[in-house]
Structure formats: structure tokens, C-alpha cells
Design a protein around this motif. Structure first.
Motif, PDB file in Angstrom:
ATOM      1  N   VAL A 215       0.872  -1.174   0.000  1.00  0.00           N
ATOM      2  CA  VAL A 215       0.000   0.000   0.000  1.00  0.00           C
ATOM      3  C   VAL A 215       0.910   1.225   0.000  1.00  0.00           C
ATOM      4  O   VAL A 215       1.895   1.281   0.743  1.00  0.00           O
ATOM      5  N   ARG A 216       0.580   2.200  -0.832  1.00  0.00           N
ATOM      6  CA  ARG A 216       1.435   3.386  -0.976  1.00  0.00           C
ATOM      7  C   ARG A 216       0.621   4.655  -0.722  1.00  0.00           C
ATOM      8  O   ARG A 216      -0.502   4.788  -1.199  1.00  0.00           O
ATOM      9  N   TYR A 217       1.215   5.560   0.035  1.00  0.00           N
ATOM     10  CA  TYR A 217       0.596   6.866   0.284  1.00  0.00           C
ATOM     11  C   TYR A 217       1.031   7.851  -0.786  1.00  0.00           C
ATOM     12  O   TYR A 217       2.217   7.949  -1.113  1.00  0.00           O
ATOM     13  N   ILE A 218       0.071   8.573  -1.336  1.00  0.00           N
ATOM     14  CA  ILE A 218       0.358   9.612  -2.326  1.00  0.00           C
ATOM     15  C   ILE A 218       0.024  10.967  -1.708  1.00  0.00           C
ATOM     16  O   ILE A 218      -1.122  11.223  -1.323  1.00  0.00           O
ATOM     17  N   ASN A 219       1.029  11.817  -1.608  1.00  0.00           N
ATOM     18  CA  ASN A 219       0.782  13.170  -1.115  1.00  0.00           C
ATOM     19  C   ASN A 219       0.258  14.033  -2.259  1.00  0.00           C
ATOM     20  O   ASN A 219       0.829  14.056  -3.345  1.00  0.00           O
ATOM     21  N   VAL A 220      -0.864  14.711  -2.030  1.00  0.00           N
ATOM     22  CA  VAL A 220      -1.439  15.575  -3.063  1.00  0.00           C
ATOM     23  C   VAL A 220      -1.474  17.011  -2.557  1.00  0.00           C
ATOM     24  O   VAL A 220      -1.529  17.264  -1.352  1.00  0.00           O
ATOM     25  N   GLU A 221      -1.426  17.947  -3.481  1.00  0.00           N
ATOM     26  CA  GLU A 221      -1.536  19.348  -3.113  1.00  0.00           C
ATOM     27  C   GLU A 221      -2.962  19.643  -2.649  1.00  0.00           C
ATOM     28  O   GLU A 221      -3.924  19.005  -3.089  1.00  0.00           O
ATOM     29  N   SER A 222      -3.084  20.618  -1.762  1.00  0.00           N
ATOM     30  CA  SER A 222      -4.386  20.928  -1.159  1.00  0.00           C
ATOM     31  C   SER A 222      -5.451  21.271  -2.190  1.00  0.00           C
ATOM     32  O   SER A 222      -6.608  20.838  -2.091  1.00  0.00           O
ATOM     33  N   GLU A 223      -5.086  22.056  -3.199  1.00  0.00           N
ATOM     34  CA  GLU A 223      -6.069  22.463  -4.201  1.00  0.00           C
ATOM     35  C   GLU A 223      -6.565  21.273  -5.017  1.00  0.00           C
ATOM     36  O   GLU A 223      -7.747  21.188  -5.364  1.00  0.00           O
ATOM     37  N   ALA A 224      -5.658  20.356  -5.328  1.00  0.00           N
ATOM     38  CA  ALA A 224      -6.050  19.156  -6.066  1.00  0.00           C
ATOM     39  C   ALA A 224      -6.955  18.281  -5.209  1.00  0.00           C
ATOM     40  O   ALA A 224      -7.934  17.696  -5.699  1.00  0.00           O
TER      41      ALA A 224
END
Length: 286
Positions: A215-224
Motif C-alpha cells: 500500500v502506498r501513500y500519495i501526497n497531493v496538493e491541497s487544491e487538487a
């Protein structure tokens, strides 16, 4: 008798479930009785009530000594809670345990935590004894990513490498039950947390162990992240609030671990490893 509101939601349902095991006479207030079927118990009375209809609150609160106030996140949340507090005062309720949120403050950036701050103040000024319960990020929130974890082994949040004192709803409910059934919790503010603060990468690793595949965590930008919520048809104000709440969770305050579960609920808080094991089937299901 104890009145429970919000009992068809994640935390409220767990509070009702745990109260039932104590044999405490409980009344559950719901808008839709069909959603409360699995809460049925010889010690549980179900009554129809609506925060927006004060006359139904008068009926629901009749003969109630203590109440668990769990509001929905709505634009008129403060008015709804005001209606409940005023009805509780008329009914002679002695103690309200209010479900609030970490960061509740009159000047909070997010609407939700600001509204909680406002209603905490209303309750404090009501002359009814109060206990404020301020949880933080739930372990059960991750069940919202069960489909993506099952499909491609990923989940995405705008939390970067921040550590969060992620908490199991079962522990939050245990603190609420203690406050509702035992003396000595009046005037207290409780911040229940899990036993450790974890980064999302650490959580991904623990989920990997529990389900037997990566399982992998993907960090996303707040606006996205916000746009993704809007695409899922969440109101824009709510999507914006969730971004702000995640920003709070990613701050140093979000990593603060407390001993509330151990000292108030008299139990060791559930670890994320245990949570992942308990809910592994959900994360494996397609």
C-alpha cells in the motif's frame, strides 16, 4: 436515562453500541428510524427528532438526565446545537457531553472548528454541566479509501510527511461513555488520541502488513485534494473546510498524543496495527 444524538453515524453508533453493553437505559434520537435498526436493544428506546424542529427535541429530551450532543457538519450547525441546548435546558438535563473537534476555537480557520468553538461557548453559558470531547483524525476515515487501496494499493491525502495522532473511533466512544456514565467529568475538555503519532507513509506500511500486499501513500496538493472532493459532489465550503482541517492535522498540534483514553476510559488506546488487522477485510475487498 441518557439521550444519544447522531447514533446513525460512525462515532454515535459506536457510543450507542458501547452504552448498550453497560445495561444503561438509553434513548436514541434519529430522523430516520429505518437507519437505526441495528441499534435495537432491550435497553434502547428509539425516538424521532430533528435539530431543525425544536418541538421534536422537547419530546426527545423528556425525562433525560444526560445527553450526547453530536451535530452534523451543516451550514446551520450552530443554530441546530443552540436549539438542542435550549431544549435540554427546558427539559432539566443535567449534563451534556458535546462532540467537538481538536482545534475548536472562536477564531479557528475552518468553519467546522469555529462553529464547534461557538457552540462550546453556548453550552458553557447555558448553566448545564458540560464535557467537551475533541477528537482528531479517525483511523476509520481511512475506510473511505478502501476502494482505491483494494484496486491499486494507494490512498491520497494532503498531509505530506506530517505525523498525526490518529485515533480509533472505538476509543473516542469509550471516552464518551465514561463521561456519560461516571461522575467527575463535568467541566472537562478531553482530547482523545491513539497511542502514537504516525505519518501517512508509516500508515501505508502498516496497512501493507495487514493486508499482505503493498500500500502506498500519495501526497497531493491541497487544491487538487479540494477539487477531487468537489468532483465527488461535496459542497465547496465543506471541501474547503476539509483542506483546512487537514492543514491543522499536519501542524505540530496534530501530532500531540494524550493519555485521555487510558485515564478516562481506563483502557489502553487501540494501535493502528490493531485497527488495520481488525479492518483488513475491508481494505482487501474490491
Amino acid at each position: 436515562m441518557i439521550l444519544i444524538t447522531g447514533a446513525t453515524g460512525t462515532t454515535g453508533r459506536e457510543v450507542a453500541k458501547q452504552l448498550a453493553t453497560t445495561g444503561t437505559k438509553t434513548r436514541i434520537m434519529v430522523r430516520d428510524r429505518s437507519k437505526a435498526g441495528d441499534i435495537a436493544n432491550p435497553n434502547v428506546e428509539i425516538v424521532t427528532g430533528d435539530f431543525d424542529q425544536p418541538e421534536t427535541l422537547n419530546t426527545a429530551l423528556q425525562g433525560i438526565e444526560k445527553a450526547f450532543l453530536l451535530p452534523a457538519n451543516t451550514l446551520n450547525q450552530v443554530e441546530q446545537e443552540r436549539n438542542f441546548i435550549e431544549a435540554a435546558k427546558r427539559a432539566g438535563v443535567k449534563h451534556i457531553v458535546k462532540y467537538s473537534a481538536r482545534g475548536a476555537d472562536l477564531n479557528a480557520a475552518a468553519n467546522i472548528t469555529r462553529w464547534h468553538g461557538q457552540t462550546e461557548k453556548l453550552l458553557e453559558e447555558s448553566s448545564i454541566a458540560y464535557t467537551h470531547l475533541r477528537p482528531i483524525f479517525f483511523m476509520q476515515n481511512l475506510l473511505g479509501f478502501a476502494q482505491s487501496i483494494a484496486a491499486d494499493g494507494t490512498f491520497a491525502l494532503p498531509l505530506g510527511s506530517a505525523k498525526v495522532a490518529i485515533t480509533d473511533v472505538r476509543d473516542i466512544a469509550a471516552v464518551a461513555v465514561a463521561a456519560l456514565t461516571e461522575p467527575g467529568h463535568e467541566g472537562k475538555i478531553y482530547l482523545p488520541t491513539g497511542p502514537e503519532a504516525l505519518s501517512m507513509d508509516e500508515i501505508a506500511e502498516k496497512l501493507s502488513t495487514a493486508i499482505g500486499r503493498p500500500v502506498r501513500y500519495i501526497n497531493v496538493e491541497s487544491e487538487a485534494f479540494k477539487q477531487g472532493l468537489i468532483d465527488l459532489r461535496l459542497p465547496e465550503w465543506y471541501a474547503d473546510d476539509l483542506v483546512k482541517l487537514n492543514a491543522y492535522n499536519a501542524s505540530p498540534e496534530g501530532a500531540v498524543v494524550t493519555d485521555v483514553v487510558a485515564t478516562v476510559a481506563q483502557k489502553q488506546p487501540i494501535t493502528f496495527d490493531q485497527f488495520a488487522k481488525d479492518y483488513a477485510v475491508a481494505f482487501k475487498a474490491a
